[in-house]
Design a protein around this motif. Structure first.
Motif, PDB file in Angstrom:
ATOM      1  N   ASP A 227       0.827  -1.214   0.000  1.00  0.00           N
ATOM      2  CA  ASP A 227       0.000   0.000   0.000  1.00  0.00           C
ATOM      3  C   ASP A 227       0.860   1.262   0.000  1.00  0.00           C
ATOM      4  N   GLN A 228       2.097   1.112   0.480  1.00  0.00           N
ATOM      5  CA  GLN A 228       3.029   2.242   0.504  1.00  0.00           C
ATOM      6  C   GLN A 228       3.948   2.241  -0.713  1.00  0.00           C
ATOM      7  N   GLY A 229       3.713   1.300  -1.635  1.00  0.00           N
ATOM      8  CA  GLY A 229       4.520   1.210  -2.849  1.00  0.00           C
ATOM      9  C   GLY A 229       5.824   0.475  -2.661  1.00  0.00           C
ATOM     10  N   VAL A 230       5.952  -0.273  -1.538  1.00  0.00           N
ATOM     11  CA  VAL A 230       7.196  -0.993  -1.233  1.00  0.00           C
ATOM     12  C   VAL A 230       7.032  -2.458  -1.618  1.00  0.00           C
ATOM     13  N   THR A 231       7.853  -2.929  -2.533  1.00  0.00           N
ATOM     14  CA  THR A 231       7.802  -4.326  -2.969  1.00  0.00           C
ATOM     15  C   THR A 231       9.163  -5.010  -2.912  1.00  0.00           C
ATOM     16  N   GLN A 232      10.233  -4.251  -2.677  1.00  0.00           N
ATOM     17  CA  GLN A 232      11.582  -4.804  -2.671  1.00  0.00           C
ATOM     18  C   GLN A 232      12.152  -4.834  -1.256  1.00  0.00           C
ATOM     19  N   PRO A 233      12.893  -5.879  -0.890  1.00  0.00           N
ATOM     20  CA  PRO A 233      13.456  -5.984   0.465  1.00  0.00           C
ATOM     21  C   PRO A 233      14.322  -4.802   0.870  1.00  0.00           C
ATOM     22  N   GLU A 234      15.049  -4.233  -0.073  1.00  0.00           N
ATOM     23  CA  GLU A 234      15.958  -3.143   0.241  1.00  0.00           C
ATOM     24  C   GLU A 234      15.230  -1.848   0.597  1.00  0.00           C
ATOM     25  N   GLU A 235      13.941  -1.777   0.269  1.00  0.00           N
ATOM     26  CA  GLU A 235      13.192  -0.540   0.493  1.00  0.00           C
ATOM     27  C   GLU A 235      12.575  -0.461   1.886  1.00  0.00           C
ATOM     28  N   VAL A 236      12.576  -1.558   2.620  1.00  0.00           N
ATOM     29  CA  VAL A 236      11.905  -1.593   3.918  1.00  0.00           C
ATOM     30  C   VAL A 236      12.747  -0.877   4.972  1.00  0.00           C
ATOM     31  N   THR A 237      12.093  -0.049   5.781  1.00  0.00           N
ATOM     32  CA  THR A 237      12.783   0.641   6.869  1.00  0.00           C
ATOM     33  C   THR A 237      12.212   0.204   8.211  1.00  0.00           C
ATOM     34  N   ARG A 238      12.964   0.457   9.244  1.00  0.00           N
ATOM     35  CA  ARG A 238      12.489   0.123  10.597  1.00  0.00           C
ATOM     36  C   ARG A 238      11.228   0.916  10.929  1.00  0.00           C
ATOM     37  N   GLN A 239      11.151   2.154  10.466  1.00  0.00           N
ATOM     38  CA  GLN A 239       9.988   2.984  10.741  1.00  0.00           C
ATOM     39  C   GLN A 239       8.719   2.356  10.156  1.00  0.00           C
ATOM     40  N   MET A 240       8.832   1.742   8.987  1.00  0.00           N
ATOM     41  CA  MET A 240       7.690   1.074   8.367  1.00  0.00           C
ATOM     42  C   MET A 240       7.228  -0.101   9.223  1.00  0.00           C
ATOM     43  N   ILE A 241       8.178  -0.835   9.762  1.00  0.00           N
ATOM     44  CA  ILE A 241       7.839  -2.001  10.589  1.00  0.00           C
ATOM     45  C   ILE A 241       7.190  -1.555  11.888  1.00  0.00           C
TER      46      ILE A 241
END
Length: 299
Positions: free
Chosen positions: A41-55
């Motif tokens: 929903d945030q446009g994140v589909t790649q592992p490298e794009e994930v941040t701790r803030q998102m989690i």
């Protein structure tokens, strides 16, 4: 490799290499699918794009919708394991959960019934029918052996050795353990197997010990209903199979059983806090069981 592909790799790893149960894999799959949908929903589909803030935002969202603390903890644990797997498997180098703590959850004491309630439950009049004697045997085994409901449903005829006073069960991760079965539990199971089970067998033979009315292996849902109904008949509302397991452990400890013996009987990898599983000689387990369990002897 995108996150969806990595998720399938992770679930295969849990199933094949870690030998996790189907229920565990399914639960992790649900938690992580919800997590990936949130990221998408945030446009994140790649592992490298994930941040701790998102989690952390995902964790907060789970709490906001009223998910139980234990369910939130499991979801965060699944997310941590997923990212750890991706780094270890060189799918990515991004490790946003490296020092992410698990959410704290309130300590909740397990439900137990008293020894007097256990006696009222198990000594109540049982119908002299195949189903009635099956139900009696199931409750005696749940309380007398401390098994999980999944272990009870998974019992096969080859797992029962009443002449040796033991049953064999396969717990979480298919870990095998041998449990003494004595006293009223052994008597009830022996009576059911000797005189009543054959009346439930259908056209297709099965090795399952506990059968439903169609002759197939009884389901966990059916056991839950049977236990709840039996509890209600004995004046115990909302009785759950796991309550009998907790009561087994509590009454054993109250009877003087060593904590390590109870740990062995329950098949716990950890008990109380982080206490490691301790192997106890099975001869000692049987002798302590005889001395400590309130229904180890047939009157």
């Amino acid at each position: 490799m995108d996150l969806s592909q990595a998720l399938q790799e992770y679930l295969d790893y849990l199933s094949v290499e870690r030998n996790c149960s189907a229920n565990t894999v399914a639960a992790y799959g649900r938690d992580l699918s919800r997590y990936l949908a949130d990221l998408a929903d945030q446009g994140v589909t790649q592992p490298e794009e994930v941040t701790r803030q998102m989690i952390e935002a995902h964790e907060a969202a789970l709490e906001d919708v009223g998910l139980a603390p234990a369910s939130v903890e499991r979801a965060v644990s699944a997310i941590k394991g997923f990212h750890r797997f991706m780094v270890a498997d060189e799918i990515c180098q991004n490790f946003p959960t490296a020092d992410l703590p698990l959410p704290s959850k309130p300590q909740r004491l397990p439900d137990v019934i008293s020894i007097e309630q256990a006696s009222a439950l198990l000594d109540q009049p049982w119908p002299q029918t195949a189903a009635g004697q099956r139900d009696r045997a199931m409750l005696e085994v749940l309380y007398g052996c401390g098994v999980r409901v999944s272990e009870l449903c998974g019992l096969d005829l080859r797992d029962v050795a009443l002449d040796e006073e033991v049953i064999r069960v396969f717990g979480k991760g298919s870990k095998e353990r041998v449990i003494p079965i004595l006293g009223t539990a052994a008597e009830a199971l022996g009576s059911y197997l000797g005189s009543w089970r054959g009346l439930l067998v259908g056209r297709t033979p099965t090795q399952a010990v506990f059968l439903n009315q169609r002759g197939g292996r009884i389901s966990r849902q059916s056991v839950h209903k049977i236990v709840e109904r039996a509890g209600r008949m004995a004046g115990i509302e909302g009785l759950h199979p796991h309550t009998l397991r907790h009561s087994f452990a509590t009454h054993m400890l109250e009877g003087g059983a060593d904590l390590r013996v109870v740990q062995e009987l329950l098949g716990h990898a950890n008990i109380a806090t982080t206490q490691l599983y301790t192997h106890v000689d099975r001869t000692h387990v049987r002798s302590v069981y005889l001395a400590a369990h309130p229904r180890a002897h047939v009157s």
